[in-house]
Design a protein around this motif. Structure first.
Motif, short mmCIF file in Angstrom:
data_model
loop_
_atom_site.label_atom_id
_atom_site.label_comp_id
_atom_site.label_asym_id
_atom_site.label_seq_id
_atom_site.Cartn_x
_atom_site.Cartn_y
_atom_site.Cartn_z
N ILE A 1 0.84 -1.20 0.00
CA ILE A 1 0.00 0.00 0.00
C ILE A 1 0.87 1.25 0.00
CG2 ILE A 1 -1.67 1.31 1.37
CD1 ILE A 1 -2.81 -1.39 2.30
N GLN A 2 1.97 1.21 0.73
CA GLN A 2 2.90 2.33 0.74
C GLN A 2 3.56 2.51 -0.63
OE1 GLN A 2 3.03 4.29 3.34
NE2 GLN A 2 4.52 5.71 2.41
N ASP A 3 3.87 1.39 -1.29
CA ASP A 3 4.43 1.48 -2.66
C ASP A 3 3.43 2.13 -3.61
OD1 ASP A 3 6.83 0.31 -2.00
OD2 ASP A 3 6.13 -1.73 -2.43
N ILE A 4 2.16 1.86 -3.43
CA ILE A 4 1.14 2.50 -4.28
C ILE A 4 1.18 4.01 -4.11
CG2 ILE A 4 -1.36 2.78 -4.60
CD1 ILE A 4 -1.66 -0.20 -4.00
N ARG A 5 1.30 4.47 -2.84
CA ARG A 5 1.30 5.91 -2.58
C ARG A 5 2.56 6.59 -3.11
NH1 ARG A 5 -0.88 4.22 2.70
NH2 ARG A 5 -3.09 4.86 2.82
N GLU A 6 3.69 5.88 -3.08
CA GLU A 6 4.97 6.54 -3.39
C GLU A 6 5.49 6.25 -4.80
OE1 GLU A 6 7.69 5.30 -0.38
OE2 GLU A 6 6.65 6.36 1.25
N HIS A 7 5.20 5.06 -5.33
CA HIS A 7 5.87 4.67 -6.58
C HIS A 7 4.92 4.41 -7.76
CE1 HIS A 7 9.49 4.32 -4.20
NE2 HIS A 7 8.93 3.41 -3.40
N ALA A 8 3.65 4.34 -7.51
CA ALA A 8 2.72 4.06 -8.61
C ALA A 8 2.41 5.37 -9.33
CB ALA A 8 1.44 3.41 -8.08
N ASP A 9 3.15 5.64 -10.43
CA ASP A 9 2.96 6.88 -11.18
C ASP A 9 2.30 6.64 -12.54
OD1 ASP A 9 5.04 5.45 -12.18
OD2 ASP A 9 6.46 7.13 -12.29
N THR A 10 1.98 5.40 -12.85
CA THR A 10 1.27 5.08 -14.09
C THR A 10 0.14 4.10 -13.77
OG1 THR A 10 2.71 3.21 -14.62
CG2 THR A 10 3.37 5.37 -15.48
N ALA A 11 -0.78 3.99 -14.73
CA ALA A 11 -1.90 3.06 -14.53
C ALA A 11 -1.40 1.62 -14.45
CB ALA A 11 -2.91 3.21 -15.67
N SER B 1 -4.27 11.23 -8.92
CA SER B 1 -3.00 11.88 -9.22
C SER B 1 -2.55 11.55 -10.66
CB SER B 1 -1.94 11.44 -8.22
OG SER B 1 -0.67 11.98 -8.54
N ILE B 2 -2.71 10.30 -11.04
CA ILE B 2 -2.33 9.91 -12.41
C ILE B 2 -3.20 10.61 -13.43
CG2 ILE B 2 -2.27 7.95 -14.01
CD1 ILE B 2 -1.51 6.17 -11.63
N ASP B 3 -4.51 10.70 -13.16
CA ASP B 3 -5.42 11.38 -14.09
C ASP B 3 -5.06 12.86 -14.21
OD1 ASP B 3 -6.73 9.00 -14.44
OD2 ASP B 3 -8.35 9.46 -13.04
N LYS B 4 -4.73 13.49 -13.08
CA LYS B 4 -4.36 14.91 -13.11
C LYS B 4 -3.09 15.12 -13.91
CE LYS B 4 -3.29 18.79 -10.06
NZ LYS B 4 -3.11 19.23 -8.64
N LYS B 5 -2.11 14.25 -13.68
CA LYS B 5 -0.84 14.37 -14.41
C LYS B 5 -1.05 14.17 -15.92
CE LYS B 5 2.61 12.42 -12.46
NZ LYS B 5 3.56 11.38 -11.95
#
Length: 227
Positions: free
Chosen positions: A26-36, A104-108
């Motif tokens: 879950i922490q990896d999702i918050r910090e490292h998930a920058d793409t779908a 966040s991904i949608d905004k980016k």
């Protein structure tokens, strides 16, 4: 130590391990998930850990019901209740992390589209020009193919005409051979007829000669030895 206690201890160790691994994902999702794609990967891994964690809690509950002493049973079932509450909180954290990361991904992505609008339009024009060129090349290829097919059709028609003419010539030659065969057969019959007639003539001449010599002998005999 009883076997039941060992199973309970091992089950608790697996529960703690799986809970920590789920929280780390879950922490990896918050910090490292920058793409779908990365978000989907981490989310799937976290859900698998949570499902395994739920199974282990169910196993611990079953072990609790199997305890002989009431105090041990109550302690384990109380712990199971607490663990289920923790599991529910972990699920909530996972949903919140997925939602926040997706926003966040949608905004980016939206910002990139807005900032790169001119580049997108330029690429679109380039794509249109490329498509137009490809369409022209395809049209030219089709025209060339059409001309080639027309030439092949014309060659086929010429070959067919030649074949028909050859067939007619073969038919005429066959007719001539058949007439010639008739003439040869008729000539053979004539030769056979004339051959038989020649034999008859020779036989008649031979008989006539025999008759002539017999007559001459008869006359000579009468004159030499008159009766």
């Amino acid at each position: 130590m009883a076997a039941e206690d060992i199973h309970v201890r091992l089950c608790l160790q697996d529960i703690i391990k799986l809970d920590l691994e789920a929280k780390a994902l879950i922490q990896d999702i918050r910090e490292h998930a920058d793409t779908a794609e990365s978000l989907g990967y981490f989310s799937i891994q976290a859900r698998e850990k949570i499902n395994k964690l739920r199974g282990k809690i169910d196993d611990l509950e079953r072990l609790g019901h199997e305890q002989d002493q009431t105090s041990d049973k109550d302690a384990i079932l109380t712990n199971v209740k607490s663990l289920r509450q923790t599991l529910s909180g972990t699920l909530t954290s996972l949903r919140q992390a997925n939602l926040a990361t997706q926003l966040s991904i949608d905004k980016k992505t939206k910002e990139q589209l807005l900032s790169g609008g001119s580049q997108v339009r330029h690429r679109a024009r380039g794509n249109k020009e490329t498509l137009a060129k490809m369409a022209g090349d395809i049209t030219e290829s089709l025209l060339s193919l059409n001309r080639t097919m027309a030439g092949q059709v014309q060659q086929s028609e010429s070959a067919m005409t030649t074949l028909v003419s050859s067939s007619q010539s073969v038919g005429e030659i066959h007719e001539e051979f058949r007439d010639m065969g008739g003439h040869i057969q008729h000539s053979h019959r004539l030769l056979t007829k004339y051959g038989r007639r020649e034999l008859t003539d020779k036989l008649l001449i031979f008989l006539a000669l025999v008759l002539f010599f017999a007559t001459v002998l008869y006359i000579v005999k009468k004159r030499i030895w008159p009766s």
